[in-house]
Motif scaffolding. Structure first.
Motif, mmCIF file in Angstrom:
data_model
loop_
_atom_site.group_PDB
_atom_site.id
_atom_site.type_symbol
_atom_site.label_atom_id
_atom_site.label_comp_id
_atom_site.label_asym_id
_atom_site.label_seq_id
_atom_site.Cartn_x
_atom_site.Cartn_y
_atom_site.Cartn_z
ATOM 1 N N ASN A 124 0.824 -1.216 0.000
ATOM 2 C CA ASN A 124 0.000 0.000 0.000
ATOM 3 C C ASN A 124 0.859 1.269 0.000
ATOM 4 O OD1 ASN A 124 -2.656 -0.975 -0.058
ATOM 5 N ND2 ASN A 124 -2.657 -1.392 2.135
ATOM 6 N N HIS A 125 2.151 1.133 0.305
ATOM 7 C CA HIS A 125 2.980 2.326 0.508
ATOM 8 C C HIS A 125 4.457 1.953 0.399
ATOM 9 C CE1 HIS A 125 4.447 6.005 2.109
ATOM 10 N NE2 HIS A 125 4.351 5.743 3.391
ATOM 11 N N THR A 126 5.212 2.815 -0.274
ATOM 12 C CA THR A 126 6.624 2.509 -0.538
ATOM 13 C C THR A 126 7.556 2.833 0.621
ATOM 14 O OG1 THR A 126 6.252 2.969 -2.874
ATOM 15 C CG2 THR A 126 8.524 3.025 -2.157
ATOM 16 N N ASP A 137 9.589 1.867 6.109
ATOM 17 C CA ASP A 137 9.108 1.172 7.309
ATOM 18 C C ASP A 137 8.065 0.117 6.951
ATOM 19 O OD1 ASP A 137 7.719 3.528 6.631
ATOM 20 O OD2 ASP A 137 6.766 3.668 8.587
ATOM 21 N N HIS A 138 7.569 0.153 5.714
ATOM 22 C CA HIS A 138 6.598 -0.865 5.272
ATOM 23 C C HIS A 138 7.109 -1.693 4.096
ATOM 24 C CE1 HIS A 138 4.143 1.330 7.985
ATOM 25 N NE2 HIS A 138 4.298 2.424 7.271
ATOM 26 N N SER A 139 8.117 -1.181 3.413
ATOM 27 C CA SER A 139 8.626 -1.922 2.247
ATOM 28 C C SER A 139 10.018 -2.491 2.497
ATOM 29 C CB SER A 139 8.675 -1.008 1.020
ATOM 30 O OG SER A 139 9.687 -0.032 1.187
ATOM 31 N N LEU A 191 -1.336 10.920 0.481
ATOM 32 C CA LEU A 191 -1.713 10.636 1.874
ATOM 33 C C LEU A 191 -0.906 9.441 2.342
ATOM 34 C CD1 LEU A 191 -5.575 11.164 2.036
ATOM 35 C CD2 LEU A 191 -3.805 12.482 3.151
ATOM 36 N N HIS A 192 0.339 9.557 2.533
ATOM 37 C CA HIS A 192 1.055 10.815 2.496
ATOM 38 C C HIS A 192 2.183 10.825 1.495
ATOM 39 C CE1 HIS A 192 4.655 9.749 5.251
ATOM 40 N NE2 HIS A 192 4.061 8.634 4.931
ATOM 41 N N TRP A 193 2.307 9.789 0.669
ATOM 42 C CA TRP A 193 3.289 9.775 -0.422
ATOM 43 C C TRP A 193 2.520 9.626 -1.735
ATOM 44 C CZ3 TRP A 193 8.589 6.775 0.068
ATOM 45 C CH2 TRP A 193 9.357 7.350 1.085
HETATM 46 FE FE1 FEO Z 1 4.794 4.465 8.071
HETATM 47 FE FE2 FEO Z 1 4.893 6.639 5.409
HETATM 48 O O1 FEO Z 1 5.438 5.217 6.488
#
Ligand code: FEO
Length: 399
Positions: A81-83, A86-88, A148-150
Protein backbone atom coordinates in the motif's frame (compact mmCIF):
# COMPACT_ATOMS: atom_id res chain seq x y z
CA UNK A 1 10.82 -19.16 16.90
CA UNK A 2 11.56 -15.87 18.66
CA UNK A 3 9.73 -14.35 21.58
CA UNK A 4 7.99 -11.64 19.58
CA UNK A 5 4.25 -11.01 19.55
CA UNK A 6 2.35 -13.87 18.00
CA UNK A 7 -0.09 -13.37 15.10
CA UNK A 8 -3.51 -12.13 16.13
CA UNK A 9 -6.71 -12.86 14.23
CA UNK A 10 -8.51 -9.58 13.59
CA UNK A 11 -11.36 -10.97 11.48
CA UNK A 12 -12.03 -14.54 10.45
CA UNK A 13 -8.95 -15.62 8.48
CA UNK A 14 -7.27 -12.20 8.59
CA UNK A 15 -4.25 -11.86 10.86
CA UNK A 16 -1.96 -9.18 12.20
CA UNK A 17 1.55 -10.53 11.56
CA UNK A 18 3.58 -7.37 12.15
CA UNK A 19 6.36 -6.41 14.52
CA UNK A 20 6.68 -4.19 17.57
CA UNK A 21 9.59 -1.76 17.68
CA UNK A 22 9.82 -1.13 21.42
CA UNK A 23 13.07 0.81 21.22
CA UNK A 24 12.76 3.40 18.47
CA UNK A 25 12.82 6.92 19.94
CA UNK A 26 13.39 9.01 16.82
CA UNK A 27 11.35 8.31 13.72
CA UNK A 28 12.89 10.58 11.08
CA UNK A 29 12.80 13.53 13.44
CA UNK A 30 9.54 12.64 15.22
CA UNK A 31 10.00 11.68 18.87
CA UNK A 32 8.58 8.22 19.43
CA UNK A 33 8.88 8.01 23.21
CA UNK A 34 6.70 4.90 23.24
CA UNK A 35 8.13 3.15 20.21
CA UNK A 36 5.96 2.04 17.31
CA UNK A 37 4.71 -1.00 15.44
CA UNK A 38 4.98 -1.98 11.79
CA UNK A 39 1.70 -3.67 11.00
CA UNK A 40 1.59 -6.28 8.33
CA UNK A 41 -1.49 -8.38 7.63
CA UNK A 42 -2.09 -11.85 6.24
CA UNK A 43 -5.32 -12.84 4.51
CA UNK A 44 -5.90 -16.58 4.43
CA UNK A 45 -8.07 -17.17 1.38
CA UNK A 46 -7.85 -19.16 -1.83
CA UNK A 47 -5.18 -16.64 -2.75
CA UNK A 48 -3.09 -16.16 0.38
CA UNK A 49 -2.24 -12.48 0.49
CA UNK A 50 0.21 -10.41 2.50
CA UNK A 51 -0.58 -6.72 3.00
CA UNK A 52 2.55 -4.60 3.48
CA UNK A 53 5.74 -5.73 5.15
CA UNK A 54 7.78 -4.23 7.98
CA UNK A 55 11.01 -2.29 8.47
CA UNK A 56 14.00 -4.20 7.07
CA UNK A 57 15.38 -5.14 10.51
CA UNK A 58 12.09 -6.86 11.41
CA UNK A 59 11.70 -8.95 8.23
CA UNK A 60 12.71 -12.21 9.91
CA UNK A 61 10.24 -11.55 12.70
CA UNK A 62 7.51 -11.03 10.10
CA UNK A 63 8.39 -14.29 8.37
CA UNK A 64 8.40 -16.15 11.69
CA UNK A 65 4.98 -14.73 12.46
CA UNK A 66 3.64 -15.79 9.08
CA UNK A 67 5.12 -19.27 9.60
CA UNK A 68 2.97 -19.72 12.69
CA UNK A 69 -0.04 -19.61 10.34
CA UNK A 70 1.21 -20.84 6.99
CA UNK A 71 4.43 -21.68 5.19
CA UNK A 72 5.48 -18.29 3.69
CA UNK A 73 6.19 -20.06 0.38
CA UNK A 74 2.43 -20.61 0.08
CA UNK A 75 1.75 -16.86 -0.04
CA UNK A 76 0.29 -16.18 -3.47
CA UNK A 77 0.70 -12.43 -3.67
CA UNK A 78 1.79 -9.30 -1.83
CA UNK A 79 0.01 -5.95 -1.76
CA UNK A 80 2.18 -2.93 -1.04
CA UNK A 81 0.00 0.00 0.00
CA UNK A 82 2.98 2.33 0.51
CA UNK A 83 6.62 2.51 -0.54
CA UNK A 84 8.12 4.14 2.56
CA UNK A 85 10.79 1.87 3.97
CA UNK A 86 9.11 1.17 7.31
CA UNK A 87 6.60 -0.87 5.27
CA UNK A 88 8.63 -1.92 2.25
CA UNK A 89 12.03 -2.52 3.85
CA UNK A 90 11.10 -6.16 4.44
CA UNK A 91 10.04 -6.72 0.80
CA UNK A 92 13.36 -8.04 -0.56
CA UNK A 93 13.54 -10.65 2.22
CA UNK A 94 9.86 -11.57 1.84
CA UNK A 95 9.97 -11.80 -1.97
CA UNK A 96 13.11 -13.91 -1.77
CA UNK A 97 11.40 -16.27 0.67
CA UNK A 98 8.00 -16.58 -1.03
CA UNK A 99 9.32 -16.58 -4.59
CA UNK A 100 10.55 -13.60 -6.62
CA UNK A 101 7.98 -14.30 -9.37
CA UNK A 102 4.93 -13.92 -7.07
CA UNK A 103 2.68 -10.99 -8.07
CA UNK A 104 3.28 -7.73 -6.23
CA UNK A 105 0.27 -5.40 -6.34
CA UNK A 106 0.67 -1.66 -5.76
CA UNK A 107 -0.49 1.65 -7.19
CA UNK A 108 1.05 2.92 -10.43
CA UNK A 109 3.18 5.35 -8.42
CA UNK A 110 4.02 2.47 -6.09
CA UNK A 111 5.36 0.54 -9.08
CA UNK A 112 7.48 3.52 -10.07
CA UNK A 113 8.75 4.20 -6.56
CA UNK A 114 9.38 0.60 -5.51
CA UNK A 115 11.24 -0.10 -8.77
CA UNK A 116 13.32 3.02 -8.30
CA UNK A 117 14.05 2.30 -4.66
CA UNK A 118 14.85 -1.41 -4.82
CA UNK A 119 16.09 -1.83 -8.42
CA UNK A 120 14.52 -5.32 -8.42
CA UNK A 121 12.67 -6.91 -11.33
CA UNK A 122 9.73 -8.13 -9.28
CA UNK A 123 6.45 -9.20 -10.86
CA UNK A 124 4.74 -5.81 -10.48
CA UNK A 125 0.99 -5.57 -11.02
CA UNK A 126 -0.03 -1.91 -10.78
CA UNK A 127 -3.69 -1.44 -9.86
CA UNK A 128 -6.14 1.32 -10.73
CA UNK A 129 -8.08 3.48 -8.30
CA UNK A 130 -11.31 1.57 -7.66
CA UNK A 131 -9.83 -1.61 -9.15
CA UNK A 132 -11.01 -4.90 -7.67
CA UNK A 133 -9.39 -8.25 -7.05
CA UNK A 134 -10.93 -11.58 -6.07
CA UNK A 135 -9.10 -13.71 -3.53
CA UNK A 136 -11.59 -16.57 -3.48
CA UNK A 137 -14.10 -15.89 -0.73
CA UNK A 138 -13.23 -12.21 -0.50
CA UNK A 139 -13.07 -9.28 -2.87
CA UNK A 140 -10.65 -6.42 -2.48
CA UNK A 141 -11.07 -2.84 -3.70
CA UNK A 142 -8.05 -0.57 -4.14
CA UNK A 143 -8.36 3.12 -3.33
CA UNK A 144 -5.62 5.43 -4.52
CA UNK A 145 -4.82 7.96 -1.78
CA UNK A 146 -2.13 9.92 -3.57
CA UNK A 147 -0.20 12.22 -1.21
CA UNK A 148 -1.71 10.64 1.87
CA UNK A 149 1.05 10.81 2.50
CA UNK A 150 3.29 9.77 -0.42
CA UNK A 151 2.47 9.78 -4.15
CA UNK A 152 2.27 5.97 -4.04
CA UNK A 153 -0.05 5.63 -1.05
CA UNK A 154 -3.19 3.57 -1.41
CA UNK A 155 -5.74 1.78 0.76
CA UNK A 156 -7.02 -1.75 0.32
CA UNK A 157 -10.61 -2.52 1.33
CA UNK A 158 -12.02 -5.99 1.98
CA UNK A 159 -15.66 -5.81 0.88
CA UNK A 160 -17.04 -8.84 2.73
CA UNK A 161 -15.43 -7.91 6.06
CA UNK A 162 -15.85 -4.14 5.62
CA UNK A 163 -12.25 -3.96 6.66
CA UNK A 164 -9.86 -1.24 5.52
CA UNK A 165 -6.09 -1.55 5.35
CA UNK A 166 -5.38 2.16 5.60
CA UNK A 167 -1.59 2.27 5.30
CA UNK A 168 -0.22 5.18 7.38
CA UNK A 169 -3.60 6.89 7.81
CA UNK A 170 -5.29 6.52 11.20
CA UNK A 171 -2.04 5.18 12.71
CA UNK A 172 -0.22 6.00 15.90
CA UNK A 173 3.38 5.55 16.97
CA UNK A 174 2.69 3.40 19.98
CA UNK A 175 4.36 0.15 20.99
CA UNK A 176 2.30 -1.96 23.36
CA UNK A 177 0.79 -5.37 23.87
CA UNK A 178 -2.61 -3.93 22.97
CA UNK A 179 -3.65 -4.46 19.35
CA UNK A 180 -7.14 -2.93 19.40
CA UNK A 181 -8.81 0.36 20.27
CA UNK A 182 -11.07 -1.29 22.88
CA UNK A 183 -7.96 -2.35 24.80
CA UNK A 184 -6.72 1.24 24.96
CA UNK A 185 -9.79 3.43 25.27
CA UNK A 186 -9.18 7.20 25.22
CA UNK A 187 -5.47 6.68 25.99
CA UNK A 188 -4.75 6.04 22.32
CA UNK A 189 -6.11 9.40 21.13
CA UNK A 190 -3.10 11.57 22.13
CA UNK A 191 -0.87 9.22 20.12
CA UNK A 192 -3.22 9.42 17.14
CA UNK A 193 -3.29 13.22 17.41
CA UNK A 194 0.50 13.53 17.59
CA UNK A 195 0.82 11.26 14.56
CA UNK A 196 -1.70 13.35 12.62
CA UNK A 197 -0.08 16.66 13.62
CA UNK A 198 3.38 15.55 12.53
CA UNK A 199 2.70 13.40 9.48
CA UNK A 200 -0.64 14.27 7.95
CA UNK A 201 -1.39 17.87 8.90
CA UNK A 202 -0.20 19.32 5.59
CA UNK A 203 -2.55 17.01 3.72
CA UNK A 204 -5.63 18.10 5.67
CA UNK A 205 -7.51 19.28 2.53
CA UNK A 206 -6.92 15.90 0.88
CA UNK A 207 -8.19 14.07 3.97
CA UNK A 208 -11.44 16.00 3.88
CA UNK A 209 -11.81 15.19 0.16
CA UNK A 210 -11.09 11.52 0.80
CA UNK A 211 -13.71 11.29 3.53
CA UNK A 212 -16.23 12.79 1.07
CA UNK A 213 -15.18 10.34 -1.65
CA UNK A 214 -15.51 7.33 0.64
CA UNK A 215 -18.92 8.54 1.80
CA UNK A 216 -20.04 8.97 -1.84
CA UNK A 217 -18.83 5.44 -2.60
CA UNK A 218 -21.03 4.22 0.24
CA UNK A 219 -18.19 2.37 1.96
CA UNK A 220 -18.63 1.57 5.61
CA UNK A 221 -16.09 0.12 7.98
CA UNK A 222 -16.23 -2.54 10.66
CA UNK A 223 -12.48 -2.42 11.13
CA UNK A 224 -9.68 -0.03 10.16
CA UNK A 225 -6.21 -1.52 10.14
CA UNK A 226 -3.44 1.08 9.94
CA UNK A 227 0.22 0.27 9.42
CA UNK A 228 1.21 1.62 12.85
CA UNK A 229 -0.27 1.17 16.29
CA UNK A 230 -3.62 -0.24 17.27
CA UNK A 231 -6.45 -1.43 15.03
CA UNK A 232 -9.81 0.36 15.18
CA UNK A 233 -12.47 -2.33 15.61
CA UNK A 234 -14.73 -1.07 18.40
CA UNK A 235 -15.34 2.36 16.96
CA UNK A 236 -13.66 3.01 13.60
CA UNK A 237 -15.96 6.02 13.17
CA UNK A 238 -14.23 7.69 16.11
CA UNK A 239 -10.88 8.07 14.36
CA UNK A 240 -12.54 9.20 11.10
CA UNK A 241 -14.46 11.84 13.02
CA UNK A 242 -11.27 12.93 14.79
CA UNK A 243 -9.46 13.23 11.42
CA UNK A 244 -12.21 15.48 10.08
CA UNK A 245 -12.00 17.66 13.20
CA UNK A 246 -8.19 17.82 13.15
CA UNK A 247 -8.17 18.55 9.41
CA UNK A 248 -10.50 21.50 9.96
CA UNK A 249 -7.97 23.05 12.38
CA UNK A 250 -10.62 25.14 14.05
CA UNK A 251 -8.66 27.47 16.35
CA UNK A 252 -9.29 27.29 20.09
CA UNK A 253 -8.75 29.99 22.67
CA UNK A 254 -5.26 28.67 23.10
CA UNK A 255 -1.76 30.04 22.53
CA UNK A 256 1.58 28.30 22.29
CA UNK A 257 4.64 30.40 23.07
CA UNK A 258 7.64 28.69 21.50
CA UNK A 259 11.14 29.94 22.24
CA UNK A 260 14.75 29.26 23.05
CA UNK A 261 16.98 31.33 25.25
CA UNK A 262 20.70 32.00 25.74
CA UNK A 263 20.88 33.98 29.00
CA UNK A 264 17.24 33.80 30.15
CA UNK A 265 16.07 37.10 28.60
CA UNK A 266 13.93 35.45 25.91
CA UNK A 267 12.66 33.06 28.59
CA UNK A 268 11.56 35.98 30.77
CA UNK A 269 9.76 37.50 27.78
CA UNK A 270 8.04 34.20 26.94
CA UNK A 271 6.83 33.69 30.48
CA UNK A 272 5.55 37.28 30.76
CA UNK A 273 3.58 36.86 27.52
CA UNK A 274 2.14 33.56 28.79
CA UNK A 275 1.18 35.12 32.13
CA UNK A 276 -0.72 37.91 30.36
CA UNK A 277 -2.50 35.40 28.10
CA UNK A 278 -3.48 33.39 31.16
CA UNK A 279 -4.85 36.47 32.91
CA UNK A 280 -7.08 37.03 29.90
CA UNK A 281 -8.44 33.48 30.09
CA UNK A 282 -6.40 31.99 27.25
CA UNK A 283 -5.07 28.45 27.60
CA UNK A 284 -1.38 29.27 27.14
CA UNK A 285 1.92 27.58 27.75
CA UNK A 286 5.59 28.36 27.13
CA UNK A 287 7.47 25.65 25.24
CA UNK A 288 11.23 25.88 25.43
CA UNK A 289 12.75 24.24 22.38
CA UNK A 290 15.43 22.60 24.46
CA UNK A 291 12.89 21.01 26.81
CA UNK A 292 10.15 20.18 24.32
CA UNK A 293 10.59 18.12 21.18
CA UNK A 294 9.49 19.76 17.93
CA UNK A 295 6.95 16.98 17.36
CA UNK A 296 5.36 17.53 20.79
CA UNK A 297 5.15 21.25 20.07
CA UNK A 298 3.38 20.59 16.75
CA UNK A 299 0.83 18.50 18.64
CA UNK A 300 0.02 21.60 20.69
CA UNK A 301 0.06 23.92 17.67
CA UNK A 302 -2.66 22.07 15.78
CA UNK A 303 -5.62 23.55 17.66
CA UNK A 304 -3.99 26.73 18.96
CA UNK A 305 -5.42 30.05 17.84
CA UNK A 306 -2.05 31.78 18.30
CA UNK A 307 1.53 30.72 17.77
CA UNK A 308 4.04 33.13 19.25
CA UNK A 309 7.71 32.55 18.55
CA UNK A 310 10.71 34.00 20.37
CA UNK A 311 14.44 33.78 19.80
CA UNK A 312 17.64 35.35 21.00
CA UNK A 313 19.61 37.01 18.21
CA UNK A 314 22.71 34.93 17.60
CA UNK A 315 25.34 36.02 15.06
CA UNK A 316 22.79 38.37 13.48
CA UNK A 317 20.36 35.52 12.99
CA UNK A 318 17.96 33.13 14.65
CA UNK A 319 18.95 30.71 17.36
CA UNK A 320 19.47 27.31 15.60
CA UNK A 321 16.66 25.49 17.44
CA UNK A 322 14.22 28.25 16.44
CA UNK A 323 15.26 27.94 12.78
CA UNK A 324 14.84 24.19 13.04
CA UNK A 325 11.35 24.50 14.47
CA UNK A 326 10.20 27.15 12.01
CA UNK A 327 11.38 25.01 9.09
CA UNK A 328 9.57 21.99 10.52
CA UNK A 329 6.35 23.88 11.23
CA UNK A 330 6.35 25.55 7.79
CA UNK A 331 6.52 22.13 6.11
CA UNK A 332 3.45 20.94 8.03
CA UNK A 333 1.40 23.97 6.92
CA UNK A 334 -0.75 24.69 9.98
CA UNK A 335 -3.58 27.08 9.20
CA UNK A 336 -5.98 29.50 10.92
CA UNK A 337 -3.28 30.93 13.22
CA UNK A 338 -2.47 34.31 14.64
CA UNK A 339 1.27 34.85 14.80
CA UNK A 340 3.62 37.15 16.70
CA UNK A 341 7.37 37.36 17.24
CA UNK A 342 9.60 38.47 20.07
CA UNK A 343 13.34 38.52 20.56
CA UNK A 344 16.09 39.55 22.88
CA UNK A 345 19.39 40.85 21.59
CA UNK A 346 22.69 42.48 22.48
CA UNK A 347 23.39 44.86 19.61
CA UNK A 348 21.50 44.06 16.40
CA UNK A 349 18.20 42.20 17.00
CA UNK A 350 17.52 40.67 13.58
CA UNK A 351 15.73 37.64 15.06
CA UNK A 352 12.35 39.34 15.35
CA UNK A 353 12.02 40.21 11.68
CA UNK A 354 13.37 36.84 10.65
CA UNK A 355 10.61 35.15 12.68
CA UNK A 356 7.99 37.51 11.24
CA UNK A 357 9.13 36.62 7.73
CA UNK A 358 8.69 32.92 8.42
CA UNK A 359 5.29 33.36 10.07
CA UNK A 360 4.15 35.47 7.09
CA UNK A 361 5.33 32.73 4.73
CA UNK A 362 3.07 30.36 6.71
CA UNK A 363 0.16 32.78 6.10
CA UNK A 364 -0.29 33.43 9.82
CA UNK A 365 -2.12 36.64 10.65
CA UNK A 366 0.62 38.84 12.13
CA UNK A 367 -1.19 41.02 14.62
CA UNK A 368 1.74 43.04 15.92
CA UNK A 369 5.07 44.17 14.46
CA UNK A 370 6.69 42.18 17.30
CA UNK A 371 8.74 42.95 20.32
CA UNK A 372 12.50 43.13 20.70
CA UNK A 373 14.29 43.90 23.92
CA UNK A 374 17.97 44.66 24.37
CA UNK A 375 19.85 42.70 27.04
CA UNK A 376 17.63 41.86 30.04
CA UNK A 377 13.95 42.88 30.05
CA UNK A 378 13.39 45.53 32.73
CA UNK A 379 10.07 46.52 34.25
CA UNK A 380 9.08 48.42 31.12
CA UNK A 381 10.17 45.57 28.90
CA UNK A 382 8.11 43.09 30.88
CA UNK A 383 5.16 45.44 30.69
CA UNK A 384 5.56 45.49 26.89
CA UNK A 385 5.49 41.66 26.92
CA UNK A 386 2.36 41.85 29.01
CA UNK A 387 0.75 44.23 26.51
CA UNK A 388 1.65 41.91 23.63
CA UNK A 389 0.08 38.97 25.50
CA UNK A 390 -3.08 41.00 26.13
CA UNK A 391 -3.32 42.06 22.49
CA UNK A 392 -3.02 38.45 21.34
CA UNK A 393 -5.63 37.35 23.90
CA UNK A 394 -8.08 39.97 22.66
CA UNK A 395 -7.61 38.89 19.06
CA UNK A 396 -8.03 35.18 19.92
CA UNK A 397 -11.21 35.92 21.83
CA UNK A 398 -12.59 37.47 18.65
CA UNK A 399 -11.98 34.35 16.54
FE1 FEO B 1 4.79 4.46 8.07
FE2 FEO B 1 4.89 6.64 5.41
O1 FEO B 1 5.44 5.22 6.49
Amino acid sequence: MGEQMKPIEIAKGIYWVGAIDWNIRDFHGYSTYQGTTYNSYLIMDKKITLIDTVKKEFADELLENISRIVDPKKIDCVISNHTEMDHSGGLPRVMHKIGEDKPLFCSRMGHKNLSHHFQEKWNYNPVEDGGEMNLGRRNLVFLETRMLHWPDSMFTYVKEDKLLFSSDAFGQHYAGLERFDDQMGEAIMPHALKYFANILLLYSPLILKLVDKVTEMGLSFNTICPDHGIIWRKDPGKIIKAYVEWSDQKPKKKAVVIYDTMWQSTKKMAEAIVAALGEEGVDAKPMNLRSCHRSDIMTEVIDAGAVIVGSPTLNNGLFPTVSDFLTYMKGLRPKNKIGAAFCSYGWSGEAMNLINKELEAMKFEIIDPGLKIQYVPDKEGLQACHELGKKIAQRISGL
